[in-house]
Design an enzyme around this catalytic site. Structure first.
Site, PDB file in Angstrom:
ATOM      1  CE  LYS A 120      -5.636   1.804  -4.421  1.00 29.30           C
ATOM      2  NZ  LYS A 120      -4.905   1.652  -3.152  1.00 29.30           N
TER       3      LYS A 120
ATOM      4  CG  ASP B  87       3.969  -2.111   1.011  1.00 31.33           C
ATOM      5  OD1 ASP B  87       3.569  -1.275   0.186  1.00 31.33           O
ATOM      6  OD2 ASP B  87       3.259  -3.036   1.434  1.00 31.33           O
TER       7      ASP B  87
ATOM      8  CG  ASP C   2      -1.390   3.240  -4.382  1.00 32.93           C
ATOM      9  OD1 ASP C   2      -0.250   3.444  -3.926  1.00 32.93           O
ATOM     10  OD2 ASP C   2      -2.151   2.366  -3.944  1.00 32.93           O
TER      11      ASP C   2
ATOM     12  CG  HIS D  44       1.904   3.714   0.018  1.00 34.15           C
ATOM     13  ND1 HIS D  44       0.937   3.241   0.866  1.00 34.15           N
ATOM     14  CD2 HIS D  44       1.562   3.247  -1.219  1.00 34.15           C
ATOM     15  CE1 HIS D  44       0.054   2.532   0.196  1.00 34.15           C
ATOM     16  NE2 HIS D  44       0.411   2.513  -1.068  1.00 34.15           N
TER      17      HIS D  44
ATOM     18  CG  ASP E  28      -4.970   7.273  -0.908  1.00 34.61           C
ATOM     19  OD1 ASP E  28      -4.202   7.838  -1.714  1.00 34.61           O
ATOM     20  OD2 ASP E  28      -5.305   6.077  -1.024  1.00 34.61           O
ATOM     21  CG  HIS E  29      -1.139   6.606   0.139  1.00 32.81           C
ATOM     22  ND1 HIS E  29      -0.430   6.292  -1.005  1.00 32.81           N
ATOM     23  CD2 HIS E  29      -2.201   5.762   0.150  1.00 32.81           C
ATOM     24  CE1 HIS E  29      -1.037   5.308  -1.643  1.00 32.81           C
ATOM     25  NE2 HIS E  29      -2.115   4.965  -0.970  1.00 32.81           N
TER      26      HIS E  29
ATOM     27  CG  ASP F 244      -5.917  -4.195   0.893  1.00 35.65           C
ATOM     28  OD1 ASP F 244      -5.139  -4.653   1.751  1.00 35.65           O
ATOM     29  OD2 ASP F 244      -5.554  -3.410  -0.001  1.00 35.65           O
TER      30      ASP F 244
ATOM     31  NE  ARG G  34      -3.503  -2.192   2.587  1.00 35.60           N
ATOM     32  CZ  ARG G  34      -2.888  -1.402   1.716  1.00 35.60           C
ATOM     33  NH1 ARG G  34      -1.830  -0.708   2.112  1.00 35.60           N
ATOM     34  NH2 ARG G  34      -3.295  -1.286   0.476  1.00 35.60           N
TER      35      ARG G  34
ATOM     36  CG  ASP H 102      -5.236   5.328  -3.950  1.00 40.51           C
ATOM     37  OD1 ASP H 102      -4.134   4.980  -3.483  1.00 40.51           O
ATOM     38  OD2 ASP H 102      -6.330   5.052  -3.433  1.00 40.51           O
TER      39      ASP H 102
ATOM     40  CG  HIS I 144       2.112  -0.092  -5.172  1.00 39.08           C
ATOM     41  ND1 HIS I 144       2.983   0.170  -4.138  1.00 39.08           N
ATOM     42  CD2 HIS I 144       0.866   0.209  -4.704  1.00 39.08           C
ATOM     43  CE1 HIS I 144       2.299   0.608  -3.099  1.00 39.08           C
ATOM     44  NE2 HIS I 144       1.023   0.641  -3.403  1.00 39.08           N
TER      45      HIS I 144
ATOM     46  CB  SER J  69      -5.427   2.846   0.059  1.00 38.05           C
ATOM     47  OG  SER J  69      -4.512   3.206  -0.952  1.00 38.05           O
TER      48      SER J  69
END
Length: 557
Positions: A360, A170, A429, A500, A470-471, A287, A285, A27, A433, A80
């Site tokens: 995750k 972000d 990831d 990201h 994934d990114h 989550d 999103r 990730d 962050h 993700s």
């Protein structure tokens, strides 16, 4: 539901069945030029580095952002959720922001059952918007919020309250002030037109409301106290003053601003959520909305003392959990992802193990399976969740649970019980962050150690590995100017990048079970994450469905 015969996959004419496949998702692991801000490059990662020796035949790069994962433009960074949707589904679906953009542009969002439901509160009660105030496009977008406010006002909303959550994850830390000023200016125009529109509360995204996977309910409680009870340790007359003041505290940043409420001249909160009100959570999103949605919607709720549970009309921007039907009402219908690769393989007898740690786990199961909870066939599948550390920032323990994930995957491979062992290793990831470069280097090293552990197990069983991401994130930890050089703020300080990226991600195949002559194709224009599903199906000895994105591999005699 498809008939049993419809699930039957044709055998691949050149690739045998029966090899154990380890499918590893790193990730936040993109590919970028080496420099001091590329934590992957600066970490000891011998396992991943060794794969590049197979380029271009068994190591290449694929797209993980923008239109390749169903997002509106090439300026939209991947995330993700959409990444794992694409990896599992094998096709590109309009996602999150794009779905909402389409619904807003057409006006259909205001004609749907979800909006009609909340609009029943407009005549006598308040309409509340709750979500991340950002233009990052990962969880929400400010322009979409402004359109929702405008459309609601035009359709009868007389009293509007906005509960903001500042970003800095972000998008750049400090950008919250500009976003709040933009929102305040917009609300002022509505007030000129007779609409009572105000910001009512706020706080930083990682400290207020937006926790995920039941990691820390105190985060949700802080938001509840401010938004519903009108109580917070900080009180201000306006939100711009609130954010500017709280950012002056030592060590303050947008992600972790404490909760605050906006009060009137008498010191009374201007916008607590009460009986009869309508609430819309405008994040698209899922989550970081699920826990908050449970608190808003579940009558039987024991995670914290809500003090009071107002009878409201609640709708999400999207439905955040299709299996739980949460929330029950929503403004935009989610993409209907059917016939995922995981479902096909299970129907064809492929025994599957999936594992990650809490942060995750949903990605390698729920999102991988097309936003679907649970098993396709309990007899053929096993999902293992390793509890994540809670109550701390991920840079405090940057190794996270990488080695535990590696051990679970190793044991599953060596057990002989599974044909596919699928894992997500979150370190790049989650630690990326935080913006902590040194910790992210440690995180990448730990992820590589887990990869090595899985490779060794595949070697023992003469299996095959597929490694991808994934990114991007950890490969570039600094904001860049137009020339690509590290950017500085007004005070001359380096602007750390916590979001990201738009970078491609690697994919590699190998292992003793990989048939001779298998290599990556060179005739595909800008392949992306959705091409991985057909590739994995091939390696299991099957031909992918005709409507899947084409496989990345070919067999050369």
């Amino acid at each position: 539901m498809a008939t049993p015969s419809a699930w039957k996959l044709d055998d691949h004419p050149k690739l045998p069945k029966g090899k154990t496949i380890a499918l590893i998702v790193l990730d936040g692991w993109g590919e970028s030029a080496p420099d001091q801000y590329n934590c992957i490059h600066n970490a000891p990662t011998p396992a991943m580095d060794s794969l590049k020796n197979g380029a271009p035949d068994t190591w290449t790069l694929i797209k993980a952002h923008g239109t390749a994962v169903g997002l509106p433009s090439e300026d939209d960074m991947g995330n993700s959720e959409v990444g794992h949707n694409a990896l599992g589904a094998g096709r590109i679906y309009a996602q999150g922001a794009k779905l909402c953009d389409i619904a807003l542009a057409s006006g259909k969002i205001f004609d749907g059952e979800g909006f009609k439901y909340v609009s029943e509160s407009f005549e006598k009660n308040s309409l509340h918007f709750v979500g991340l105030l950002s233009d990052g496009g990962v969880h929400s977008r400010l322009d979409q919020l402004l359109l929702l406010i405008k459309g609601s006002a035009e359709r009868g909303a007389k009293r509007i309250r906005v509960h903001i959550l500042t970003d800095g994850r972000d998008v750049l830390d400090g950008s919250s002030v500009g976003f709040v000023e933009t929102l305040e200016a917009d609300l002022a125009k509505h007030r000129e037109n007779g609409i009572d529109a105000q910001i009512a509360s706020g706080g930083g995204r990682m400290y207020v409301t937006l926790d995920r996977y039941e990691n820390d309910w105190e985060v949700v409680k802080r938001g509840w106290d401010a938004q519903v009870l009108g109580e917070a340790p900080h009180k201000f007359k306006n939100a711009v003053e609130a954010v500017k003041t709280l950012r002056k505290e030592p060590g303050a940043n947008d992600q972790y601003l404490p909760p605050f409420v906006i009060v009137d001249d008498a010191g009374k909160a201007v916008g607590p959520i009460v009986d009869g009100d309508a609430v819309v959570t405008f994040n698209f999103r899922a989550d970081r909305m699920v826990m908050h949605a449970k608190a808003l919607e579940y009558e039987d709720f024991e995670k914290f003392d809500r003090v009071r549970f107002p009878k409201i009309r609640y709708a999400g921007m999207l439905q955040y959990d299709g299996e739980l039907k949460l929330p029950n009402r929503y403004l935009v219908s989610p993409p209907e992802i059917d016939r995922t690769s995981g479902e096909y393989l299970v129907h064809n007898g492929v025994r599957t193990f999936a594992c990650s740690e809490t942060v995750k786990f949903g990605h390698v199961t729920f999102f991988w399976n097309g936003n679907r909870s649970g098993y396709f066939n309990e007899k053929l599948e096993e999902y293992v969740e390793i509890p994540s550390d809670s109550g701390i920032s991920f840079n405090v323990k940057p190794k996270m649970k990488a080695l535990e994930i590696g051990e679970k995957a190793r044991d599953a491979i060596l057990s002989g019980k599974f044909d596919q062992v699928r894992v997500n290793i979150p370190n790049g990831d989650m630690v990326g962050h935080t913006g902590d470069i040194e910790a992210t280097v440690v995180a990448c090293e730990a992820a590589d150690l887990a990869v090595k552990m899985i490779f060794d197990a595949i070697e023992q069983v003469k299996g095959i590995y597929v490694v991808t991401a994934d990114h991007g994130n950890a490969e570039d930890m600094v904001k860049r100017d137009k020339a690509g050089k590290p950017a500085l703020d007004k005070e001359g300080k380096l602007q750390i990048l916590t979001s990201h990226t738009l970078k491609p991600v690697p994919i590699a195949i190998g292992g003793p079970g990989l048939s001779q002559g298998v290599r990556f194709r060179k005739d595909l224009d800008t392949p992306g994450l959705a091409n991985v599903a057909a590739t994995v199906m091939n390696l299991h000895g099957f031909v992918a469905p005709a409507d899947y994105e084409p496989t990345l591999i070919e067999v050369v005699e």
